[in-house]
Design a protein around this motif. Structure first.
Motif, PDB file in Angstrom:
ATOM      1  N   UNK A  67       0.824  -1.256   0.072  1.00  0.00           N
ATOM      2  CA  UNK A  67      -0.047  -0.134   0.146  1.00  0.00           C
ATOM      3  C   UNK A  67       0.853   1.114   0.173  1.00  0.00           C
ATOM      4  N   UNK A  68       0.659   2.131  -1.043  1.00  0.00           N
ATOM      5  CA  UNK A  68       1.431   3.137  -1.040  1.00  0.00           C
ATOM      6  C   UNK A  68       0.547   4.525  -0.834  1.00  0.00           C
ATOM      7  N   UNK A  69       1.306   5.795  -0.857  1.00  0.00           N
ATOM      8  CA  UNK A  69       0.578   6.894  -1.049  1.00  0.00           C
ATOM      9  C   UNK A  69       1.301   7.932  -1.929  1.00  0.00           C
ATOM     10  N   UNK A  70       0.597   8.814  -2.675  1.00  0.00           N
ATOM     11  CA  UNK A  70       1.128   9.750  -3.526  1.00  0.00           C
ATOM     12  C   UNK A  70       1.653  11.094  -2.771  1.00  0.00           C
ATOM     13  N   UNK A 112       5.929   8.214  -5.221  1.00  0.00           N
ATOM     14  CA  UNK A 112       5.169   7.716  -4.077  1.00  0.00           C
ATOM     15  C   UNK A 112       6.135   7.167  -2.725  1.00  0.00           C
ATOM     16  N   UNK A 113       5.340   7.093  -1.596  1.00  0.00           N
ATOM     17  CA  UNK A 113       5.970   6.626  -0.560  1.00  0.00           C
ATOM     18  C   UNK A 113       5.041   5.182  -0.066  1.00  0.00           C
ATOM     19  N   UNK A 114       6.082   4.388   0.812  1.00  0.00           N
ATOM     20  CA  UNK A 114       5.211   3.081   1.175  1.00  0.00           C
ATOM     21  C   UNK A 114       4.558   3.538   2.521  1.00  0.00           C
ATOM     22  N   UNK A 115       3.467   2.832   2.679  1.00  0.00           N
ATOM     23  CA  UNK A 115       2.554   2.934   3.793  1.00  0.00           C
ATOM     24  C   UNK A 115       3.020   1.713   5.089  1.00  0.00           C
ATOM     25  N   UNK A 116       3.535   1.854   6.139  1.00  0.00           N
ATOM     26  CA  UNK A 116       3.925   0.731   6.997  1.00  0.00           C
ATOM     27  C   UNK A 116       2.814  -0.020   7.294  1.00  0.00           C
TER      28      UNK A 116
END
Length: 114
Positions: A59-62, A110-114
């Motif tokens: 799951x990632x976020x922009x 993007x960055x990864x959501x932990x």
């Protein structure tokens, strides 16, 4: 004829010696003579903007507003994207965004959501 190794990226036989490096004129890949025989098992590691390794299903976020090409839609900062798929190419994330549909993204945005 000299005994130069084939390119470790594309397999081309037309490599040349450039000082401390071997260079492939076909794909432009350069590698050092010391690591010539060492080929990593998985050279295609995809990371997000923070350097975290991405995997299928993450799951990632922009992290930046992204204009959708050919449309007036915008993917806003903080949009959460679930169940990504990693693919080869310039846009290396294949995903489905709610309200927009299928889309390919660059991992640098993007960055990864932990």
């Amino acid at each position: 004829m000299t005994d130069l190794p084939d390119c470790i990226e594309c397999g081309s036989e037309y490599t040349y010696d450039d000082g401390r490096l071997y260079v492939c004129p076909d794909c432009g890949h350069e590698w050092s003579k010391e690591t010539n025989n060492v080929v990593e098992a998985d050279t295609n590691i995809i990371t997000d903007a923070n350097g975290n390794e991405l995997k299928d299903g993450d799951t990632i976020t922009v992290i930046k507003n992204l204009k959708v090409k050919g449309s007036s839609l915008v993917v806003k900062v903080g949009t959460k994207i679930k169940k990504i798929r990693l693919v080869d190419g310039d846009h290396n994330i294949d995903c489905k965004i709610d309200g927009i549909g299928g889309m390919k993204l660059k991992s640098e945005l993007v960055k990864k959501i932990s």
